[in-house]
Design a protein around this motif. Structure first.
Motif, PDB file in Angstrom:
ATOM      1  N   ARG A  92      78.717 -25.543 -28.808  1.00  0.00           N
ATOM      2  CA  ARG A  92      77.658 -26.306 -29.472  1.00  0.00           C
ATOM      3  C   ARG A  92      76.266 -25.787 -29.124  1.00  0.00           C
ATOM      4  O   ARG A  92      75.312 -26.045 -29.849  1.00  0.00           O
ATOM      5  CB  ARG A  92      77.757 -27.785 -29.109  1.00  0.00           C
ATOM      6  N   ARG A  93      76.135 -25.097 -28.013  1.00  0.00           N
ATOM      7  CA  ARG A  93      74.816 -24.582 -27.644  1.00  0.00           C
ATOM      8  C   ARG A  93      74.281 -23.611 -28.693  1.00  0.00           C
ATOM      9  O   ARG A  93      73.069 -23.469 -28.853  1.00  0.00           O
ATOM     10  CB  ARG A  93      74.884 -23.890 -26.279  1.00  0.00           C
ATOM     11  N   PHE A  94      75.181 -22.956 -29.402  1.00  0.00           N
ATOM     12  CA  PHE A  94      74.749 -22.001 -30.427  1.00  0.00           C
ATOM     13  C   PHE A  94      74.201 -22.698 -31.674  1.00  0.00           C
ATOM     14  O   PHE A  94      73.615 -22.046 -32.533  1.00  0.00           O
ATOM     15  CB  PHE A  94      75.906 -21.085 -30.815  1.00  0.00           C
ATOM     16  N   TYR A  95      74.403 -24.009 -31.787  1.00  0.00           N
ATOM     17  CA  TYR A  95      73.911 -24.726 -32.959  1.00  0.00           C
ATOM     18  C   TYR A  95      72.386 -24.681 -33.041  1.00  0.00           C
ATOM     19  O   TYR A  95      71.810 -24.894 -34.111  1.00  0.00           O
ATOM     20  CB  TYR A  95      74.379 -26.181 -32.939  1.00  0.00           C
ATOM     21  N   SER A  96      71.715 -24.424 -31.917  1.00  0.00           N
ATOM     22  CA  SER A  96      70.249 -24.343 -31.942  1.00  0.00           C
ATOM     23  C   SER A  96      69.757 -23.267 -32.908  1.00  0.00           C
ATOM     24  O   SER A  96      68.631 -23.349 -33.425  1.00  0.00           O
ATOM     25  CB  SER A  96      69.716 -24.045 -30.539  1.00  0.00           C
ATOM     26  N   LEU A  97      70.588 -22.260 -33.182  1.00  0.00           N
ATOM     27  CA  LEU A  97      70.187 -21.191 -34.096  1.00  0.00           C
ATOM     28  C   LEU A  97      69.892 -21.730 -35.493  1.00  0.00           C
ATOM     29  O   LEU A  97      69.151 -21.114 -36.268  1.00  0.00           O
ATOM     30  CB  LEU A  97      71.272 -20.115 -34.161  1.00  0.00           C
ATOM     31  N   GLU A  98      70.452 -22.884 -35.814  1.00  0.00           N
ATOM     32  CA  GLU A  98      70.214 -23.492 -37.128  1.00  0.00           C
ATOM     33  C   GLU A  98      68.735 -23.777 -37.344  1.00  0.00           C
ATOM     34  O   GLU A  98      68.248 -23.763 -38.488  1.00  0.00           O
ATOM     35  CB  GLU A  98      71.024 -24.787 -37.245  1.00  0.00           C
ATOM     36  N   ALA A  99      67.987 -24.007 -36.270  1.00  0.00           N
ATOM     37  CA  ALA A  99      66.555 -24.271 -36.397  1.00  0.00           C
ATOM     38  C   ALA A  99      65.800 -23.050 -36.913  1.00  0.00           C
ATOM     39  O   ALA A  99      64.675 -23.180 -37.408  1.00  0.00           O
ATOM     40  CB  ALA A  99      65.975 -24.711 -35.054  1.00  0.00           C
ATOM     41  N   PHE A 100      66.414 -21.870 -36.812  1.00  0.00           N
ATOM     42  CA  PHE A 100      65.795 -20.640 -37.306  1.00  0.00           C
ATOM     43  C   PHE A 100      66.182 -20.358 -38.760  1.00  0.00           C
ATOM     44  O   PHE A 100      65.734 -19.366 -39.330  1.00  0.00           O
ATOM     45  CB  PHE A 100      66.204 -19.453 -36.430  1.00  0.00           C
ATOM     46  N   PHE A 101      67.012 -21.214 -39.337  1.00  0.00           N
ATOM     47  CA  PHE A 101      67.495 -20.983 -40.693  1.00  0.00           C
ATOM     48  C   PHE A 101      66.827 -21.897 -41.722  1.00  0.00           C
ATOM     49  O   PHE A 101      67.079 -21.759 -42.916  1.00  0.00           O
ATOM     50  CB  PHE A 101      69.009 -21.196 -40.765  1.00  0.00           C
ATOM     51  N   THR A 102      66.002 -22.837 -41.272  1.00  0.00           N
ATOM     52  CA  THR A 102      65.392 -23.781 -42.203  1.00  0.00           C
ATOM     53  C   THR A 102      64.275 -23.125 -43.005  1.00  0.00           C
ATOM     54  O   THR A 102      63.604 -22.204 -42.530  1.00  0.00           O
ATOM     55  CB  THR A 102      64.818 -24.994 -41.441  1.00  0.00           C
ATOM     56  N   ASP A 103      64.075 -23.617 -44.212  1.00  0.00           N
ATOM     57  CA  ASP A 103      63.001 -23.101 -45.074  1.00  0.00           C
ATOM     58  C   ASP A 103      61.778 -24.020 -45.045  1.00  0.00           C
ATOM     59  O   ASP A 103      60.958 -24.008 -45.972  1.00  0.00           O
ATOM     60  CB  ASP A 103      63.491 -22.913 -46.506  1.00  0.00           C
ATOM     61  N   ALA A 104      61.625 -24.821 -43.996  1.00  0.00           N
ATOM     62  CA  ALA A 104      60.457 -25.697 -43.860  1.00  0.00           C
ATOM     63  C   ALA A 104      59.174 -24.880 -43.979  1.00  0.00           C
ATOM     64  O   ALA A 104      59.101 -23.734 -43.530  1.00  0.00           O
ATOM     65  CB  ALA A 104      60.504 -26.425 -42.521  1.00  0.00           C
ATOM     66  N   ALA A 105      58.153 -25.490 -44.558  1.00  0.00           N
ATOM     67  CA  ALA A 105      56.913 -24.755 -44.847  1.00  0.00           C
ATOM     68  C   ALA A 105      56.160 -24.355 -43.588  1.00  0.00           C
ATOM     69  O   ALA A 105      55.659 -23.235 -43.469  1.00  0.00           O
ATOM     70  CB  ALA A 105      56.023 -25.604 -45.739  1.00  0.00           C
ATOM     71  N   GLY A 106      56.039 -25.237 -42.630  1.00  0.00           N
ATOM     72  CA  GLY A 106      55.257 -24.957 -41.424  1.00  0.00           C
ATOM     73  C   GLY A 106      56.142 -24.655 -40.236  1.00  0.00           C
ATOM     74  O   GLY A 106      57.343 -24.418 -40.374  1.00  0.00           O
ATOM     75  N   PRO A 107      55.553 -24.649 -39.037  1.00  0.00           N
ATOM     76  CA  PRO A 107      56.353 -24.412 -37.839  1.00  0.00           C
ATOM     77  C   PRO A 107      57.323 -25.552 -37.588  1.00  0.00           C
ATOM     78  O   PRO A 107      57.092 -26.690 -38.032  1.00  0.00           O
ATOM     79  CB  PRO A 107      55.301 -24.330 -36.722  1.00  0.00           C
ATOM     80  N   VAL A 108      58.416 -25.267 -36.926  1.00  0.00           N
ATOM     81  CA  VAL A 108      59.361 -26.295 -36.511  1.00  0.00           C
ATOM     82  C   VAL A 108      59.446 -26.271 -34.990  1.00  0.00           C
ATOM     83  O   VAL A 108      59.166 -25.247 -34.345  1.00  0.00           O
ATOM     84  CB  VAL A 108      60.759 -26.118 -37.145  1.00  0.00           C
ATOM     85  N   LEU A 109      59.825 -27.392 -34.428  1.00  0.00           N
ATOM     86  CA  LEU A 109      59.925 -27.522 -32.979  1.00  0.00           C
ATOM     87  C   LEU A 109      61.376 -27.746 -32.611  1.00  0.00           C
ATOM     88  O   LEU A 109      62.033 -28.650 -33.150  1.00  0.00           O
ATOM     89  CB  LEU A 109      59.073 -28.699 -32.506  1.00  0.00           C
ATOM     90  N   PHE A 110      61.880 -26.921 -31.695  1.00  0.00           N
ATOM     91  CA  PHE A 110      63.225 -27.152 -31.171  1.00  0.00           C
ATOM     92  C   PHE A 110      63.101 -27.688 -29.752  1.00  0.00           C
ATOM     93  O   PHE A 110      62.341 -27.144 -28.934  1.00  0.00           O
ATOM     94  CB  PHE A 110      64.076 -25.879 -31.154  1.00  0.00           C
ATOM     95  N   CYS A 111      63.852 -28.745 -29.460  1.00  0.00           N
ATOM     96  CA  CYS A 111      63.843 -29.362 -28.128  1.00  0.00           C
ATOM     97  C   CYS A 111      65.270 -29.575 -27.655  1.00  0.00           C
ATOM     98  O   CYS A 111      66.077 -30.166 -28.382  1.00  0.00           O
ATOM     99  CB  CYS A 111      63.153 -30.726 -28.147  1.00  0.00           C
ATOM    100  N   ASP A 112      65.585 -29.130 -26.455  1.00  0.00           N
ATOM    101  CA  ASP A 112      66.866 -29.485 -25.860  1.00  0.00           C
ATOM    102  C   ASP A 112      66.915 -30.989 -25.628  1.00  0.00           C
ATOM    103  O   ASP A 112      65.890 -31.641 -25.396  1.00  0.00           O
ATOM    104  CB  ASP A 112      67.062 -28.759 -24.532  1.00  0.00           C
TER     105      ASP A 112
END
Length: 291
Positions: A92-112
């Motif tokens: 499940r730790r690899f699921y964080s990579l999904e945050a790099f796949f979004t097409d959101a317009a601005g920056p996104v924040l990933f938090c453990d």
């Protein structure tokens, strides 16, 4: 001339599972409490929550979403775990990579989900760069890592232009979410490529190998590694009490009581930091009860 304000993330991503639920609830509550500017979408990446557990999030937090893991990412993780059995209980730790796949317009924040926010972190968004994160233990103490194997070097940093970073808190800009970056991240999940990695990291290894040469390193106060408090003492330039974010990296989580005694013997900082977490947990329970 008035200085332009930095773009603030409108999306947060985190990863959770049933055994991480207390951490995720406290992380989100403390983030929203200390960062009132955020009014965007919270994305929880998971694969084992019940409907009632999802409802508990939705009842308390607005704009909660539970996006599916991309099929190609899920398949790649499955193939890697099948070839590298030591990763089976950490997939499940690899699921964080999904945050790099979004097409959101601005920056996104990933938090453990094992973090506690103690202050506003909007100053982190003023740091230039398409990926902003804090150094890992090796980077902070100066030992450094080999950019290919991620093995620690012998007390020097010979690899110019490479900085190893902790993937627990990341500001991810649009450039770091390009099609080329996505392809590179997916490529690092290939079992043949993974064979070169000499550290015990998971998603952090993938992200360091792809983005360690372009990351902007933020001050350690934005991601204080409680699990490495003894090693970082004096090197981080900040104590746990000065941290904007406490990160309970490693096995000693505040809600994992069996790990507390060993952690307390190893580091007095853990004792204080755990107390801060439980103070926040108490406020969270009270807020839920009094809604």
């Amino acid at each position: 001339m008035e200085r332009s304000r930095p773009a603030l993330p409108a999306h947060i991503y985190t990863v959770t599972s049933r055994d991480y639920l207390p951490g995720t609830h406290v992380m989100l509550q403390s983030f929203l409490e200390k960062n009132p500017w955020f009014s965007g979408q919270i994305n929880i990446l998971q694969d084992d929550l019940s409907d009632s557990q999802k409802e508990e999030f939705s009842e308390f937090f607005e704009q909660i979403h539970f996006p599916d893991i991309s099929p190609d990412l899920s398949d790649a993780i499955g193939e890697l775990v099948a070839a590298q059995n030591q990763l089976a209980d950490r997939r499940r730790r690899f699921y964080s990579l999904e945050a790099f796949f979004t097409d959101a317009a601005g920056p996104v924040l990933f938090c453990d989900s094992d973090m506690l926010f103690r202050a506003d972190i909007s100053a982190m968004f003023e740091i230039p760069g398409s990926l902003v994160a804090c150094g890992d233990r090796a980077q902070i103490t100066g030992s450094g890592r080999d950019p290919v194997t991620l093995a620690e070097t012998a007390g020097s940093m010979p690899f110019a232009g490479f900085s190893s970073f902790n993937a627990g808190l990341m500001v991810i800009g649009k450039t770091s979410r390009s099609a080329d970056i996505r392809a590179a991240l997916m490529g690092e999940l290939d079992p043949e490529n993974w064979a070169a990695i000499a550290s015990d990291h998971t998603d952090q290894a993938v992200l360091n190998r792809v983005l360690g040469s372009s990351v902007s390193i933020a001050p350690a106060q934005f991601n204080y590694l409680v699990g490495h408090a003894s090693a970082l003492k004096g090197a981080a330039g900040v104590s746990a009490r000065e941290a904007k974010v406490l990160h309970f990296n490693g096995p000693a989580k505040p809600w994992a009581f069996a790990a507390h005694m060993a952690a307390a013997r190893h580091s007095a900082e853990f004792v204080w930091a755990a107390g801060q977490w439980f103070d926040s947990y108490r406020r969270y329970l009270a807020a839920r009860h009094l809604r």
